[in-house]
Design a protein around this motif. Structure first.
Motif, PDB file in Angstrom:
ATOM      1  N   VAL A   1      18.719  13.561 -10.814  1.00 40.15           N
ATOM      2  CA  VAL A   1      19.280  13.427  -9.464  1.00 40.15           C
ATOM      3  C   VAL A   1      19.452  14.827  -8.882  1.00 40.15           C
ATOM      4  CG1 VAL A   1      21.257  12.672  -8.084  1.00 40.15           C
ATOM      5  CG2 VAL A   1      20.473  11.285 -10.018  1.00 40.15           C
TER       6      VAL A   1
ATOM      7  N   SER B   1      21.053  15.414  -3.088  1.00 42.06           N
ATOM      8  CA  SER B   1      21.258  14.006  -2.740  1.00 42.06           C
ATOM      9  C   SER B   1      22.644  13.812  -2.144  1.00 42.06           C
ATOM     10  CB  SER B   1      21.108  13.117  -3.981  1.00 42.06           C
ATOM     11  OG  SER B   1      21.523  11.797  -3.692  1.00 42.06           O
TER      12      SER B   1
ATOM     13  N   GLU C   1      20.743  17.884  -6.716  1.00 43.26           N
ATOM     14  CA  GLU C   1      22.054  18.207  -6.170  1.00 43.26           C
ATOM     15  C   GLU C   1      22.113  17.924  -4.676  1.00 43.26           C
ATOM     16  OE1 GLU C   1      25.938  19.166  -6.342  1.00 43.26           O
ATOM     17  OE2 GLU C   1      24.624  19.256  -8.101  1.00 43.26           O
TER      18      GLU C   1
ATOM     19  N   ASP D   1      16.521  10.803  -3.985  1.00 46.05           N
ATOM     20  CA  ASP D   1      17.811  10.704  -4.656  1.00 46.05           C
ATOM     21  C   ASP D   1      17.639  10.652  -6.171  1.00 46.05           C
ATOM     22  OD1 ASP D   1      19.764  10.287  -2.314  1.00 46.05           O
ATOM     23  OD2 ASP D   1      18.183   8.817  -1.927  1.00 46.05           O
TER      24      ASP D   1
ATOM     25  N   GLN E   1      25.068  10.951  -4.836  1.00 43.32           N
ATOM     26  CA  GLN E   1      24.807  11.300  -6.226  1.00 43.32           C
ATOM     27  C   GLN E   1      25.273  10.219  -7.203  1.00 43.32           C
ATOM     28  OE1 GLN E   1      26.571  15.151  -6.785  1.00 43.32           O
ATOM     29  NE2 GLN E   1      25.295  16.124  -5.207  1.00 43.32           N
ATOM     30  N   LYS E   2      26.446   9.667  -6.990  1.00 39.30           N
ATOM     31  CA  LYS E   2      26.957   8.661  -7.914  1.00 39.30           C
ATOM     32  C   LYS E   2      26.071   7.424  -7.908  1.00 39.30           C
ATOM     33  CE  LYS E   2      31.120   6.009  -9.092  1.00 39.30           C
ATOM     34  NZ  LYS E   2      32.540   5.746  -8.756  1.00 39.30           N
TER      35      LYS E   2
ATOM     36  N   TRP F   1      20.380  20.381 -10.049  1.00 43.66           N
ATOM     37  CA  TRP F   1      20.446  19.014 -10.556  1.00 43.66           C
ATOM     38  C   TRP F   1      21.877  18.603 -10.850  1.00 43.66           C
ATOM     39  CZ3 TRP F   1      15.805  17.229  -9.675  1.00 43.66           C
ATOM     40  CH2 TRP F   1      14.724  18.120  -9.715  1.00 43.66           C
ATOM     41  N   VAL F   2      22.154  17.356 -10.624  1.00 41.36           N
ATOM     42  CA  VAL F   2      23.478  16.792 -10.869  1.00 41.36           C
ATOM     43  C   VAL F   2      23.683  16.600 -12.372  1.00 41.36           C
ATOM     44  CG1 VAL F   2      24.920  14.743 -10.519  1.00 41.36           C
ATOM     45  CG2 VAL F   2      23.524  15.641  -8.632  1.00 41.36           C
TER      46      VAL F   2
ATOM     47  N   ALA G   1      22.765   8.167  -9.582  1.00 38.95           N
ATOM     48  CA  ALA G   1      22.895   8.202 -11.040  1.00 38.95           C
ATOM     49  C   ALA G   1      22.905   6.789 -11.611  1.00 38.95           C
ATOM     50  CB  ALA G   1      24.168   8.942 -11.439  1.00 38.95           C
TER      51      ALA G   1
ATOM     52  N   GLY H   1      21.098  18.360   1.464  1.00 42.72           N
ATOM     53  CA  GLY H   1      20.894  16.979   1.059  1.00 42.72           C
ATOM     54  C   GLY H   1      19.596  16.399   1.552  1.00 42.72           C
TER      55      GLY H   1
END
Length: 429
Positions: free
Chosen positions: A312, A316, A314, A96, A319-320, A115-116, A323, A28
């Motif tokens: 974003v 971070s 991964e 982030d 993440q939510k 990536w998210v 985003a 992270g």
């Protein structure tokens, strides 16, 4: 060893390295101590390059969310990419929210595990953007890893006072009429130089970018991502047009100190301006030159140079929330505000119809109706196929070869040979 075999082995090696990166992602960019009330983060970090117009938007988001936003800007994409590579390779340090420019997008999409997937974290916006722009934000496995920001519709920024001193027209419609094609642009440049003894354009690499991104076809790679630098019609057109204009060039390479300083000093009278370049031209030129610049059509019609997505990583830890921040920065209202501040051209369909966008005039550029000028060209933009190492080939093969010719270090044939050799090296993956 055949080129295909060599590329396959290199691709396998790259995949192995990137796979290793994926294993580090859990480290992270921030540790879990970065938390505010209710478990939400105290701070989110946004990484951008150039000028994306987010300065005021992040302040708005801070007020709305109660989350501190750190905006980390890198001036040049050539400096930005190595940082991002290092962040992903070490599994820590990435922002982030991370901007991915079209020239590096495919390279970083190659491993979607970095990536998210944004789709589960935000509302469905798939019908709200230029369709091709939305689709390019998807990874090969279909996951949504990037939200569309801007496109880089082309124009020419020019100094009215310098044109007037050379006896050239200064009104934007008359200036546009000087160059319906690239031969007309060259002719105007020669008239300017004959009248003033000074260079007309900043560099021939700027010309090559203008021509290259008008082609609407394969550039350095074919559809199977084989290097075609030595046989690409688009590249050859850019090369021939650019090298023909060395006689009107200031030889100020884009992003160099000479280039940045040249705006204030009047070293050149014109440069090629994708919409995102407007803020950079204004910043480099300074307050003293406000009202001296204007915007005219690009020779040969439209074109698209640049454009980005927000992703974003991964790694971070939030993440939510990241985003949601990316969603905010790319919504219709934010895209209009970013355009008004620094020039990035919206890709959100609602933003492109917004009266505040369409009627916007840029005070710095002699009140040019930049909303109308750039907005009308968006529908004509077609996506250009950019291979996985497009930016590396352009910056480390094509542009150095052009500069070697421009500076008299190599003749045209020798410079081309060097480009073809370097392109094979830089474009391998």
């Amino acid at each position: 060893m055949s080129l295909t075999t060599r590329r396959t082995r290199l691709a396998a090696a790259a995949l192995a390295a990137v796979t290793a990166v994926g294993g580090l992602a859990a480290c992270g960019s921030d540790d879990d101590s970065n938390s505010g009330e209710g478990g939400k983060p105290a701070k989110l970090v946004v990484d951008t390059f150039g000028e994306m117009g987010y300065d005021e938007l992040v302040k708005q988001y801070e007020q709305q969310s109660g989350i501190k936003i750190e905006l980390r800007k890198t001036a040049q994409l050539g400096e930005y990419r190595p940082k991002l590579v290092r962040y992903l390779a070490t599994g820590r340090g990435a922002a982030d929210v991370t901007a991915l420019e079209e020239g590096i997008l495919n390279e970083f999409k190659a491993n979607p595990r970095n990536w998210v997937d944004l789709a589960p974290l935000i509302d469905d916006h798939s019908k709200e953007y230029l369709p091709w722009k939305w689709e390019l934000g998807k990874a090969p496995d279909g996951r949504l890893i990037g939200l569309p920001t801007d496109v880089g519709s082309l124009a020419v920024c020019y100094r009215k006072d310098l044109f007037q001193a050379a006896g050239l027209p200064t009104e934007r419609d008359q200036v546009s009429a000087l160059w319906p094609d690239w031969n007309g642009f060259h002719a105007a440049g020669k008239k300017y130089k004959d009248a003033t003894g000074k260079a007309f354009i900043d560099s021939i690499t700027a010309v090559s970018n203008g021509v290259l991104f008008q082609q609407g076809s394969d550039l350095f790679y074919d559809k199977e991502n084989n290097i075609i630098a030595d046989s690409s019609p688009a590249v050859k057109a850019a090369w021939d047009t650019a090298t023909s204009m060395s006689d009107i060039s200031a030889k100020a390479a884009t992003w160099s100190p000479e280039w940045s300083g040249g705006f204030k000093q009047g070293t050149f009278a014109a440069t090629f301006c994708p919409s995102w370049m407007l803020g950079i031209v204004a910043d480099n030129s300074g307050e003293a030159n406000k009202g001296k610049w204007d915007v005219a059509a690009v020779p040969g019609g439209g074109g698209n140079w640049g454009g980005s997505w927000l992703a974003v990583p991964e790694q971070s830890a939030h993440q939510k929330e990241a985003a949601k921040l990316a969603e905010f920065l790319t919504n219709a209202t934010s895209q209009v505000e970013a355009f008004k501040l620094k020039g990035p051209l919206p890709t959100n369909l609602e933003a492109l119809k917004n009266e505040a966008f369409l009627s916007y005039t840029n005070e710095y550029f002699s009140d040019a109706p930049t909303g109308k000028i750039f907005g009308e060209s968006v529908a004509k933009i077609e996506p250009v196929h950019l291979g996985p190492k497009h930016q590396a080939v352009k910056e480390n093969a094509l542009e150095p070869a052009l500069r070697s010719f421009e500076n008299g270090q190599a003749n045209k044939d020798k410079a081309w040979e060097q480009f073809v050799k370097d392109a094979a090296i830089q474009g391998a993956f």
